[in-house]
Design a protein around this motif. Structure first.
Motif, PDB file in Angstrom:
ATOM      1  N   TRP A  16       0.813  -1.220   0.000  1.00 52.53           N
ATOM      2  CA  TRP A  16       0.000   0.000   0.000  1.00 52.53           C
ATOM      3  C   TRP A  16       0.846   1.271   0.000  1.00 52.53           C
ATOM      4  O   TRP A  16       0.320   2.372   0.068  1.00 52.53           O
ATOM      5  CB  TRP A  16      -0.946   0.011   1.203  1.00 52.53           C
ATOM      6  CG  TRP A  16      -1.859  -1.179   1.238  1.00 52.53           C
ATOM      7  CD1 TRP A  16      -1.687  -2.324   1.958  1.00 52.53           C
ATOM      8  CD2 TRP A  16      -3.070  -1.356   0.501  1.00 52.53           C
ATOM      9  NE1 TRP A  16      -2.703  -3.203   1.735  1.00 52.53           N
ATOM     10  CE2 TRP A  16      -3.576  -2.631   0.842  1.00 52.53           C
ATOM     11  CE3 TRP A  16      -3.779  -0.563  -0.403  1.00 52.53           C
ATOM     12  CZ2 TRP A  16      -4.756  -3.122   0.302  1.00 52.53           C
ATOM     13  CZ3 TRP A  16      -4.958  -1.054  -0.930  1.00 52.53           C
ATOM     14  CH2 TRP A  16      -5.430  -2.311  -0.579  1.00 52.53           C
ATOM     15  N   GLU A  17       2.167   1.124  -0.046  1.00 46.26           N
ATOM     16  CA  GLU A  17       3.091   2.263  -0.163  1.00 46.26           C
ATOM     17  C   GLU A  17       2.991   3.242   1.006  1.00 46.26           C
ATOM     18  O   GLU A  17       3.191   4.442   0.844  1.00 46.26           O
ATOM     19  CB  GLU A  17       2.860   3.014  -1.483  1.00 46.26           C
ATOM     20  CG  GLU A  17       2.997   2.143  -2.723  1.00 46.26           C
ATOM     21  CD  GLU A  17       4.400   1.546  -2.882  1.00 46.26           C
ATOM     22  OE1 GLU A  17       5.380   2.215  -2.505  1.00 46.26           O
ATOM     23  OE2 GLU A  17       4.508   0.420  -3.387  1.00 46.26           O
ATOM     24  N   PHE A  18       2.685   2.741   2.209  1.00 40.64           N
ATOM     25  CA  PHE A  18       2.631   3.618   3.382  1.00 40.64           C
ATOM     26  C   PHE A  18       4.000   4.193   3.727  1.00 40.64           C
ATOM     27  O   PHE A  18       4.088   5.201   4.421  1.00 40.64           O
ATOM     28  CB  PHE A  18       2.085   2.863   4.605  1.00 40.64           C
ATOM     29  CG  PHE A  18       0.612   2.625   4.557  1.00 40.64           C
ATOM     30  CD1 PHE A  18      -0.277   3.680   4.535  1.00 40.64           C
ATOM     31  CD2 PHE A  18       0.104   1.341   4.520  1.00 40.64           C
ATOM     32  CE1 PHE A  18      -1.650   3.463   4.490  1.00 40.64           C
ATOM     33  CE2 PHE A  18      -1.258   1.108   4.468  1.00 40.64           C
ATOM     34  CZ  PHE A  18      -2.137   2.170   4.454  1.00 40.64           C
ATOM     35  N   HIS A  19       5.054   3.546   3.271  1.00 43.17           N
ATOM     36  CA  HIS A  19       6.400   4.020   3.597  1.00 43.17           C
ATOM     37  C   HIS A  19       6.843   5.159   2.698  1.00 43.17           C
ATOM     38  O   HIS A  19       7.861   5.806   2.975  1.00 43.17           O
ATOM     39  CB  HIS A  19       7.405   2.870   3.476  1.00 43.17           C
ATOM     40  CG  HIS A  19       7.569   2.360   2.076  1.00 43.17           C
ATOM     41  ND1 HIS A  19       6.552   1.747   1.379  1.00 43.17           N
ATOM     42  CD2 HIS A  19       8.629   2.394   1.224  1.00 43.17           C
ATOM     43  CE1 HIS A  19       6.976   1.396   0.185  1.00 43.17           C
ATOM     44  NE2 HIS A  19       8.230   1.792   0.054  1.00 43.17           N
ATOM     45  N   GLN A  20       6.116   5.424   1.629  1.00 49.56           N
ATOM     46  CA  GLN A  20       6.468   6.532   0.757  1.00 49.56           C
ATOM     47  C   GLN A  20       6.235   7.855   1.485  1.00 49.56           C
ATOM     48  O   GLN A  20       5.216   8.029   2.166  1.00 49.56           O
ATOM     49  CB  GLN A  20       5.653   6.482  -0.532  1.00 49.56           C
ATOM     50  CG  GLN A  20       5.931   5.286  -1.415  1.00 49.56           C
ATOM     51  CD  GLN A  20       7.341   5.317  -1.998  1.00 49.56           C
ATOM     52  OE1 GLN A  20       7.994   6.339  -2.002  1.00 49.56           O
ATOM     53  NE2 GLN A  20       7.802   4.177  -2.495  1.00 49.56           N
ATOM     54  N   PRO A  21       7.159   8.817   1.364  1.00 49.44           N
ATOM     55  CA  PRO A  21       7.026  10.072   2.118  1.00 49.44           C
ATOM     56  C   PRO A  21       5.703  10.784   1.896  1.00 49.44           C
ATOM     57  O   PRO A  21       5.101  11.296   2.855  1.00 49.44           O
ATOM     58  CB  PRO A  21       8.208  10.904   1.590  1.00 49.44           C
ATOM     59  CG  PRO A  21       9.218   9.897   1.153  1.00 49.44           C
ATOM     60  CD  PRO A  21       8.426   8.751   0.613  1.00 49.44           C
ATOM     61  N   LEU A  22       5.231  10.822   0.655  1.00 50.10           N
ATOM     62  CA  LEU A  22       3.983  11.544   0.382  1.00 50.10           C
ATOM     63  C   LEU A  22       2.810  10.916   1.121  1.00 50.10           C
ATOM     64  O   LEU A  22       1.921  11.629   1.612  1.00 50.10           O
ATOM     65  CB  LEU A  22       3.713  11.557  -1.131  1.00 50.10           C
ATOM     66  CG  LEU A  22       2.511  12.382  -1.597  1.00 50.10           C
ATOM     67  CD1 LEU A  22       2.646  13.832  -1.151  1.00 50.10           C
ATOM     68  CD2 LEU A  22       2.360  12.308  -3.100  1.00 50.10           C
ATOM     69  N   VAL A  23       2.794   9.586   1.225  1.00 51.12           N
ATOM     70  CA  VAL A  23       1.704   8.900   1.917  1.00 51.12           C
ATOM     71  C   VAL A  23       1.856   9.033   3.429  1.00 51.12           C
ATOM     72  O   VAL A  23       0.907   9.400   4.139  1.00 51.12           O
ATOM     73  CB  VAL A  23       1.644   7.422   1.506  1.00 51.12           C
ATOM     74  CG1 VAL A  23       0.522   6.703   2.237  1.00 51.12           C
ATOM     75  CG2 VAL A  23       1.463   7.292   0.006  1.00 51.12           C
ATOM     76  N   ALA A  24       3.052   8.732   3.941  1.00 46.97           N
ATOM     77  CA  ALA A  24       3.269   8.753   5.390  1.00 46.97           C
ATOM     78  C   ALA A  24       3.066  10.150   5.971  1.00 46.97           C
ATOM     79  O   ALA A  24       2.363  10.324   6.971  1.00 46.97           O
ATOM     80  CB  ALA A  24       4.675   8.239   5.707  1.00 46.97           C
ATOM     81  N   CYS A  25       3.666  11.154   5.355  1.00 48.74           N
ATOM     82  CA  CYS A  25       3.539  12.527   5.869  1.00 48.74           C
ATOM     83  C   CYS A  25       2.109  13.030   5.761  1.00 48.74           C
ATOM     84  O   CYS A  25       1.617  13.719   6.664  1.00 48.74           O
ATOM     85  CB  CYS A  25       4.480  13.462   5.111  1.00 48.74           C
ATOM     86  SG  CYS A  25       6.228  13.165   5.410  1.00 48.74           S
ATOM     87  N   THR A  26       1.427  12.693   4.674  1.00 50.99           N
ATOM     88  CA  THR A  26       0.039  13.118   4.511  1.00 50.99           C
ATOM     89  C   THR A  26      -0.852  12.501   5.581  1.00 50.99           C
ATOM     90  O   THR A  26      -1.711  13.180   6.158  1.00 50.99           O
ATOM     91  CB  THR A  26      -0.479  12.738   3.111  1.00 50.99           C
ATOM     92  OG1 THR A  26       0.318  13.398   2.128  1.00 50.99           O
ATOM     93  CG2 THR A  26      -1.927  13.153   2.944  1.00 50.99           C
ATOM     94  N   LEU A  27      -0.658  11.213   5.867  1.00 51.72           N
ATOM     95  CA  LEU A  27      -1.466  10.554   6.898  1.00 51.72           C
ATOM     96  C   LEU A  27      -1.194  11.137   8.284  1.00 51.72           C
ATOM     97  O   LEU A  27      -2.127  11.340   9.074  1.00 51.72           O
ATOM     98  CB  LEU A  27      -1.186   9.053   6.888  1.00 51.72           C
ATOM     99  CG  LEU A  27      -1.709   8.282   5.670  1.00 51.72           C
ATOM    100  CD1 LEU A  27      -1.289   6.818   5.750  1.00 51.72           C
ATOM    101  CD2 LEU A  27      -3.222   8.391   5.570  1.00 51.72           C
ATOM    102  N   ILE A  28       0.067  11.423   8.581  1.00 50.74           N
ATOM    103  CA  ILE A  28       0.383  12.026   9.879  1.00 50.74           C
ATOM    104  C   ILE A  28      -0.203  13.430   9.967  1.00 50.74           C
ATOM    105  O   ILE A  28      -0.741  13.846  11.003  1.00 50.74           O
ATOM    106  CB  ILE A  28       1.900  12.045  10.103  1.00 50.74           C
ATOM    107  CG1 ILE A  28       2.423  10.616  10.300  1.00 50.74           C
ATOM    108  CG2 ILE A  28       2.269  12.906  11.313  1.00 50.74           C
ATOM    109  CD1 ILE A  28       3.909  10.519  10.479  1.00 50.74           C
ATOM    110  N   GLY A  29      -0.121  14.176   8.870  1.00 49.56           N
ATOM    111  CA  GLY A  29      -0.745  15.485   8.863  1.00 49.56           C
ATOM    112  C   GLY A  29      -2.251  15.398   9.032  1.00 49.56           C
ATOM    113  O   GLY A  29      -2.869  16.243   9.692  1.00 49.56           O
ATOM    114  N   LEU A  30      -2.867  14.361   8.454  1.00 47.68           N
ATOM    115  CA  LEU A  30      -4.316  14.182   8.553  1.00 47.68           C
ATOM    116  C   LEU A  30      -4.746  13.886   9.984  1.00 47.68           C
ATOM    117  O   LEU A  30      -5.691  14.508  10.498  1.00 47.68           O
ATOM    118  CB  LEU A  30      -4.753  13.055   7.618  1.00 47.68           C
ATOM    119  CG  LEU A  30      -6.242  12.689   7.632  1.00 47.68           C
ATOM    120  CD1 LEU A  30      -7.081  13.859   7.141  1.00 47.68           C
ATOM    121  CD2 LEU A  30      -6.502  11.459   6.769  1.00 47.68           C
ATOM    122  N   VAL A  31      -4.067  12.962  10.650  1.00 51.20           N
ATOM    123  CA  VAL A  31      -4.488  12.567  11.995  1.00 51.20           C
ATOM    124  C   VAL A  31      -4.132  13.614  13.047  1.00 51.20           C
ATOM    125  O   VAL A  31      -4.715  13.623  14.139  1.00 51.20           O
ATOM    126  CB  VAL A  31      -3.868  11.205  12.382  1.00 51.20           C
ATOM    127  CG1 VAL A  31      -4.298  10.126  11.409  1.00 51.20           C
ATOM    128  CG2 VAL A  31      -2.348  11.276  12.456  1.00 51.20           C
TER     129      VAL A  31
END
Length: 268
Positions: free
Chosen positions: A25-40
Motif C-alpha cells: 500500500w506504499e505507506f512508507h512513501q514520504p507523500l503517503v506517510a507525511c500526509t497521513l500524519i498530517g491528517l491525523v
C-alpha cells in the motif's frame, strides 16, 4: 497532540515500517506517510507539502543488490512529527526537510538490526519447514514483519513522548545560519533526487516529454490539475502510438523497437 492522535501517529508509523518490506500500500512513501500524519494531527496541508518535498528526494532511492537505500519511512515519520510538534507551520518545512536526511541515514542502523534478527528467524522457519510445521512458519513470518513495523513505531513513540514545548525550545536554540542552511540544503537534495530519477529513466523516447513538461510548468496560468490533464493526455497518446507501432510491426517484416518515438526518429 491528544492521546488518540498519538495512537494514530504510531499506527501510521507501524504501517510505514512494514510497508518498507511489503510494498503493498506504499505507506512508507514520504507523500503517503507525511500526509497521513498530517491528517491525523490536524495539519493536513503541512503533511502534504512536506511529503511532496521528501518524495522528490526519495524518487532516486532504491535497494540495488546488497546496497540498501536510506530509510524513507523513518525520515518521513520523524520529520513530520517534528514539524507538527515545532508549531512553526510552513516556515518549518525547510528545517524538517533538512532533518529528514540524517534521519534517513540513521534509519539504516535500525534496518541492519532488524534484518539481522530476520536472518535468524529465517533459519528457524527453515527448521520448521523440515518438520512440516506450517503454523509456526506463518507465526514467525508475522513476527518478522511486525519487527519491521516496530522499527519505525518505537522511534515515533519516543518522539511523541517529548513535549511540544521542549521541541520548540530546542529548535529555537538553532542559530539562524543553521536553520537557513538546512532549508537550502534540503532544497538542493530535492533537485539531486529528481536528477537521479532522470538519469535512470531518461532515453531518447522520453526526453521530449521532459522538455515539454518543464516548458509547460513555467506557464503560471496552468494549475496542477491542468498539468496533470496534459500529462495524462500525452501518456495516452504515447500508448496509442505504441500499440499502433506494435500492430504495424506484426503485420510487416520491418523490425521495430516498440518505442514509437524511437522508431520515428530512426525513420528520419
Amino acid at each position: 497532540m491528544n492521546t488518540i492522535q498519538m495512537v494514530l501517529v504510531v499506527l501510521v508509523a507501524f504501517l510505514a515500517g512494514m510497508e518498507g518490506i511489503l510494498d503493498q500500500w506504499e505507506f512508507h512513501q514520504p507523500l503517503v506517510a507525511c500526509t497521513l500524519i498530517g491528517l491525523v494531527t490536524g495539519h493536513l496541508d503541512l503533511g502534504i507539502i512536506l511529503g511532496g518535498q521528501l518524495q522528490m528526494i526519495a524518487l532516486g532511492w532504491a535497494n540495488i543488490g546488497a546496497a540498501v537505500a536510506p530509510d524513507a519511512a523513518l525520515a518521513s515519520v520523524a520529520s513530520a512529527i517534528i514539524l507538527v510538534q515545532s508549531g512553526q507551520g510552513t516556515k518549518g518545512i525547510g528545517m524538517a526537510t533538512g532533518i529528514a536526511m540524517p534521519l534517513a541515514v540513521a534509519g539504516l542502523f535500525l534496518t541492519m538490526i532488524v534484518r539481522t534478527i530476520s536472518t535468524a528467524i529465517a533459519h528457524i522457519m527453515d527448521a520448521d519447514a523440515k518438520k512440516g510445521n506450517w503454523r509456526k512458519i506463518n507465526m514467525w513470518q508475522w513476527i518478522a514483519v511486525c519487527l519491521q513495523g516496530l522499527r519505525i513505531a518505537v522511534p515515533a513513540a519516543l518522539l511523541l513522548a517529548i513535549p511540544a514545548s521542549t521541541v520548540k525550545y530546542w529548535l529555537g536554540l538553532m542559530p539562524t545560519w543553521l536553520n537557513e542552511g538546512m532549508s537550502i540544503g534540503g532544497a538542493m537534495v530535492v533537485a539531486v533526487g529528481y536528477a537521479m530519477v532522470i538519469n535512470m529513466m531518461a532515453s531518447r523516447e522520453v526526453w521530449p516529454f521532459f522538455a515539454i513538461g518543464f516548458a509547460l510548468a513555467a506557464i503560471k496560468d496552468l494549475t496542477l490539475i491542468a498539468l496533470g490533464a496534459i500529462g495524462l493526455a500525452m501518456a495516452l497518446m504515447y500508448l496509442a502510438l505504441e500499440s499502433q507501432g506494435n500492430s504495424n510491426n506484426s503485420s510487416t517484416n520491418n523490425e521495430g523497437t516498440g518505442d514509437p518515438l524511437g522508431d520515428i526518429i530512426d525513420d528520419y
